[in-house]
Design a protein around this motif. Structure first.
Motif, PDB file in Angstrom:
ATOM      1  N   SER A 141       0.811  -1.224   0.000  1.00  0.00           N
ATOM      2  CA  SER A 141       0.000   0.000   0.000  1.00  0.00           C
ATOM      3  C   SER A 141       0.843   1.272   0.000  1.00  0.00           C
ATOM      4  N   ARG A 142       2.067   1.208   0.487  1.00  0.00           N
ATOM      5  CA  ARG A 142       2.892   2.416   0.596  1.00  0.00           C
ATOM      6  C   ARG A 142       4.036   2.470  -0.423  1.00  0.00           C
ATOM      7  N   LEU A 143       4.313   1.357  -1.083  1.00  0.00           N
ATOM      8  CA  LEU A 143       5.431   1.338  -2.017  1.00  0.00           C
ATOM      9  C   LEU A 143       5.036   1.926  -3.365  1.00  0.00           C
ATOM     10  N   GLN A 144       5.987   2.624  -3.983  1.00  0.00           N
ATOM     11  CA  GLN A 144       5.790   3.172  -5.327  1.00  0.00           C
ATOM     12  C   GLN A 144       6.315   2.153  -6.341  1.00  0.00           C
ATOM     13  N   THR A 145       5.394   1.563  -7.056  1.00  0.00           N
ATOM     14  CA  THR A 145       5.798   0.549  -8.034  1.00  0.00           C
ATOM     15  C   THR A 145       6.216   1.158  -9.366  1.00  0.00           C
ATOM     16  N   ILE A 146       5.925   2.415  -9.593  1.00  0.00           N
ATOM     17  CA  ILE A 146       6.384   3.118 -10.800  1.00  0.00           C
ATOM     18  C   ILE A 146       7.302   4.246 -10.365  1.00  0.00           C
ATOM     19  N   ARG A 147       8.537   4.204 -10.838  1.00  0.00           N
ATOM     20  CA  ARG A 147       9.538   5.194 -10.453  1.00  0.00           C
ATOM     21  C   ARG A 147      10.091   5.865 -11.710  1.00  0.00           C
ATOM     22  N   HIS A 148      10.312   7.165 -11.608  1.00  0.00           N
ATOM     23  CA  HIS A 148      10.955   7.936 -12.673  1.00  0.00           C
ATOM     24  C   HIS A 148      12.374   8.242 -12.201  1.00  0.00           C
ATOM     25  N   ILE A 149      13.335   7.606 -12.827  1.00  0.00           N
ATOM     26  CA  ILE A 149      14.735   7.699 -12.428  1.00  0.00           C
ATOM     27  C   ILE A 149      15.542   8.299 -13.568  1.00  0.00           C
ATOM     28  N   SER A 150      16.451   9.231 -13.227  1.00  0.00           N
ATOM     29  CA  SER A 150      17.320   9.833 -14.238  1.00  0.00           C
ATOM     30  C   SER A 150      18.168   8.748 -14.895  1.00  0.00           C
ATOM     31  N   LYS A 151      18.306   8.835 -16.224  1.00  0.00           N
ATOM     32  CA  LYS A 151      18.972   7.763 -16.947  1.00  0.00           C
ATOM     33  C   LYS A 151      20.480   7.727 -16.740  1.00  0.00           C
ATOM     34  N   ASN A 152      21.048   8.755 -16.082  1.00  0.00           N
ATOM     35  CA  ASN A 152      22.471   8.695 -15.763  1.00  0.00           C
ATOM     36  C   ASN A 152      22.707   8.134 -14.360  1.00  0.00           C
ATOM     37  N   THR A 153      21.636   7.652 -13.707  1.00  0.00           N
ATOM     38  CA  THR A 153      21.763   6.999 -12.409  1.00  0.00           C
ATOM     39  C   THR A 153      22.311   5.593 -12.598  1.00  0.00           C
ATOM     40  N   THR A 154      23.259   5.197 -11.774  1.00  0.00           N
ATOM     41  CA  THR A 154      23.794   3.842 -11.860  1.00  0.00           C
ATOM     42  C   THR A 154      22.820   2.857 -11.231  1.00  0.00           C
ATOM     43  N   LEU A 155      22.991   1.597 -11.598  1.00  0.00           N
ATOM     44  CA  LEU A 155      22.119   0.564 -11.047  1.00  0.00           C
ATOM     45  C   LEU A 155      22.329   0.418  -9.543  1.00  0.00           C
ATOM     46  N   LEU A 156      23.554   0.625  -9.068  1.00  0.00           N
ATOM     47  CA  LEU A 156      23.827   0.549  -7.633  1.00  0.00           C
ATOM     48  C   LEU A 156      23.108   1.668  -6.880  1.00  0.00           C
ATOM     49  N   GLU A 157      23.100   2.875  -7.453  1.00  0.00           N
ATOM     50  CA  GLU A 157      22.384   3.984  -6.823  1.00  0.00           C
ATOM     51  C   GLU A 157      20.882   3.716  -6.784  1.00  0.00           C
ATOM     52  N   LEU A 158      20.342   3.129  -7.840  1.00  0.00           N
ATOM     53  CA  LEU A 158      18.920   2.789  -7.851  1.00  0.00           C
ATOM     54  C   LEU A 158      18.614   1.731  -6.797  1.00  0.00           C
ATOM     55  N   LYS A 159      19.491   0.768  -6.637  1.00  0.00           N
ATOM     56  CA  LYS A 159      19.277  -0.279  -5.629  1.00  0.00           C
ATOM     57  C   LYS A 159      19.281   0.322  -4.225  1.00  0.00           C
TER      58      LYS A 159
END
Length: 725
Positions: free
Chosen positions: A413-431
């Motif tokens: 109920s509280r999690l955002q399942t759709i995220r808008h992330i800058s494309k220069n973000t690394t996968l580690l930063e997203l994790k």
């Protein structure tokens, strides 16, 4: 050349070549050159002094010495150098041919074209691929940049600097031509006068050339040409045109030329004004709120219509940046800030850069505004916060996130399942971001146990439905991993065992829900043309959007009497269903624009058909159930067009834009419209002549009602005559 003046008689005459029209290029594109011989000697030619004998002798001596030196150098190294020089000469010739073809292709274009399009057109007009000569000439872009005096190249586009490219004539040839033209001894050289001059007409440029130069310029190219001859013995008095040539042209012809030129200039001005139109949508900054530091979400629940001075405005793309900013400041006030923004797939905006004054003469067609066409106005003293990431490299990507943790059902109920992330973000930063959102704290040690992968929820095999990213891939950015809008990522730890990722995603109540910004235009009330903006969830029904538009435009109209269309020329004839959701609309190029028009609304199983006939000047619009038969459709059409039900002298054909001619006749009368492959927005045309049912043939049968015998006077044979009905 012989002139056939009378029948059965041939008169031998002499003709002289006096004009040539040459087309240089391919059958798809190219350029025309016209050449006319200066018969009346009306040209004023610049005569240069001939080269002195000493210069000629010195050049001849240098040439002799060079030949002797080359002849004496017979070592292997010298032979290798000679081969290299020959190869470089061949390379230079190939470069000139390629340069000639590229210039010809650009002459057929209006202005700027993309480099990819030019390379594709180049490959279509030549038999040799560019990649086969890449090692010699370098990349295609590098080749274009090596000629800055001819091509103007930016990051992705190119255009021809000088469209009226003069002929490539050697200066020595010009001096020699001018010297020969000064000789008036009327001596013959190769059966031509030495003082023979030709005019070269290249659009608005007129130059002087010789016959040999025409041969030299076009001798090595495949060109189409047309030759014009005149009778040599036709003498006419020589006109004195040294001061003025207008006296020899009739006044009526001059007036007609001036009138046609004036009319042509007016049409050209209208055409260029239309071609250089730049439609820009201007938003007020009060409508937006910054989300995720890289996108601006539309938050205008109280205001859905564009206020005065905002909305869609048309500008001339040839306007200079400084002049354009001055116009905006006159409208919105001095000191305002103007930001160019890109419209995302969700309808939200991402700021590219701020529009600032330029020291050069840069125009709008060379700026980012020509690509993105959206401006956000921050009036003085407000400005965009420094925390907002600007630029194409920070463009956000819309990702679907599926959490595969064992207790994920407690956090849905509280999690955002759709995220808008800058494309220069690394996968580690997203994790790290997703881990913090889930647990509410940071733990580097547990973070090492977290794994992520790209999901394919359509794959039935659960093992193949996820591609797990390796540790070394976590240092790459989302752009380097080639993630795009709409991709789905799964996150879990190494102790988790997800039996089916598709079931996990469907159990999330928020999965797939996203905020979407729509722009709706009013095509019903011409007095109220301001568009409406509406921020809603992607699960919102079209009927709800339609009701909001009717209310915003102030229309006293029931929602069942109007329809919404995609504001796109290719889909402008296909209406949307009321039961559709917003996420089912196939928008193109992030263009989330809709248009409200009159017409009966479409319910489930309804389709809209356009009927073209010679009985109505406009097409007939019919909303029918796709489950009715073709025979029933015919009855409805006959009733609407007041045609007798027994009149079967017409048949229907479907009109498709992809076909030059109409499609085959529709003759499966007992089947439904869906079985006849008729879809929403189909266009049908009525053609004269009836057709038989499917799997039936129509035969014309005649019956003999009488027969007679008549004898011929010329022979004894008898002829049998039949009367048929």
């Amino acid at each position: 050349i012989y002139l056939y003046s009378l029948k059965d008689s041939v008169t031998e005459t002499n003709y002289d070549l006096f004009a040539v029209v040459i087309h240089k290029g391919t059958c798809y594109s190219g350029h025309y050159y016209g050449y006319i011989k200066d018969i009346d000697q009306i040209g004023t030619w610049i005569r240069a002094p001939p080269p002195s004998p000493s210069t000629k002798s010195s050049n001849k001596q240098k040439s002799t010495n060079t030949q002797n030196s080359n002849a004496s150098n017979t070592s292997p190294n010298n032979n290798r150098n000679n081969r290299n020089s020959n190869e470089s000469a061949d390379t230079q010739e190939e470069k000139m041919k390629k340069l000639d073809l590229v210039k010809t292709l650009l002459l057929s274009c209006d202005d700027w074209v993309t480099i990819d399009y030019l390379l594709q057109t180049y490959r279509e007009n030549t038999t040799m691929s560019w990649n086969r000569t890449r090692g010699v000439h370098g990349s295609f872009t590098k080749f274009l940049r090596s000629y800055p005096e001819i091509f103007e190249v930016d990051d992705k586009r190119v255009r021809l600097i000088e469209r009226n490219c003069p002929m490539d004539i050697d200066e020595h040839d010009i001096d020699q031509m001018d010297y020969e033209s000064s000789q008036n001894d009327n001596s013959l050289n190769n059966d031509h006068d030495d003082d023979e001059h030709w005019f070269c007409f290249d659009d608005s440029i007129v130059t002087c050339v010789t016959r040999e130069q025409i041969k030299k310029h076009y001798g090595q190219n495949d060109c189409a040409y047309m030759l014009f001859y005149r009778q040599k013995d036709r003498h006419r008095p020589k006109m004195d045109c040294s001061d003025n040539t207008l006296h020899s042209i009739p006044q009526w012809l001059l007036d007609e030329i001036l009138e046609k030129n004036r009319s042509l200039d007016e049409k050209r001005e209208i055409y260029e004004k239309y071609q250089n139109q730049l439609l820009v949508t201007i938003y007020p900054s009060e409508w937006f709120q910054v989300i995720d530091g890289c996108r601006l979400n539309l938050n205008n629940n109280d205001q859905v219509l564009f206020p005065d001075k905002y909305g869609e405005l048309v500008f001339d793309k040839r306007t200079q940046i400084d002049e354009f900013i001055s116009k905006l400041e006159d409208i919105y006030g001095v000191g305002s800030h103007f930001y160019i923004a890109k419209k995302l797939r969700s309808g939200q905006l991402h700021v590219i850069n701020e529009l600032i004054r330029s020291s050069n003469d840069k125009t709008l067609d060379k700026s980012d505004l020509s690509n993105y066409r959206n401006i956000i106005v921050y009036t003085n003293p407000s400005s965009l916060p420094d925390t907002v990431l600007q630029g194409e490299e920070f463009e956000p990507i819309m990702l679907n996130i599926v959490y595969g943790f064992p207790d994920a059902h407690n956090h849905t109920s509280r999690l955002q399942t759709i995220r808008h992330i800058s494309k220069n973000t690394t996968l580690l930063e997203l994790k790290e971001i997703l881990y913090h959102d889930y647990y509410g704290h940071d733990d580097p040690q547990k973070l090492r146990q977290i794994r992520m992968g790209k999901l394919n929820l359509e794959e039935k095999n659960n093992r193949k439905s996820r591609r797990e990213y390796k540790t070394d891939e976590e240092k790459q950015t989302l752009a380097q991993l080639r993630l795009q809008d709409g991709d789905t990522l799964g996150i879990d730890d190494r102790n988790s065992l997800v039996p089916n990722w598709k079931d996990v995603s469907s159990s999330s109540t928020n999965f797939g829900k996203n905020q979407l910004s729509l722009t709706v235009k009013n095509s019903i009330d011409t007095n109220n043309i301001k568009p409406m903006t509406y921020s809603c969830l992607n699960t919102t029904l079209i009927e709800e959007v339609k009701r909001m538009a009717i209310q915003a435009f102030g229309l006293s109209l029931d929602s069942c009497m109007c329809r919404l269309y995609i504001d796109d020329p290719d889909a402008a004839h296909i209406p949307l269903y009321d039961h559709q959701t917003v996420d089912s609309i196939e928008f193109k190029q992030n263009n989330t624009n809709l248009c409200l028009k009159f017409g009966q609304s479409l319910k489930e199983n309804d389709i809209l058909l356009y009927i073209l006939s010679d009985r109505e000047p406009c097409s007939l619009e019919l909303v029918v159930d796709q489950n009715i038969t073709l025979s029933h459709l015919w009855l409805v059409i006959k009733q609407e067009l007041n045609i007798d039900e027994n009149d079967n002298e017409y048949h229907l054909c479907e009109v498709k834009p992809s076909l030059i001619n109409d499609g085959p006749p529709l003759n499966d009368f007992d089947q439904t419209l869906a079985a006849n492959d008729l879809t929403n927005g189909a266009q049908l045309t009525m053609r004269p002549g009836s057709v038989a049912k499917k799997n039936y043939v129509r035969l014309k049968i005649s019956r003999i009602v009488d027969k007679t015998y008549e004898s011929s006077e010329a022979s004894m044979n008898e002829f049998l005559f039949y009367s048929l009905i």
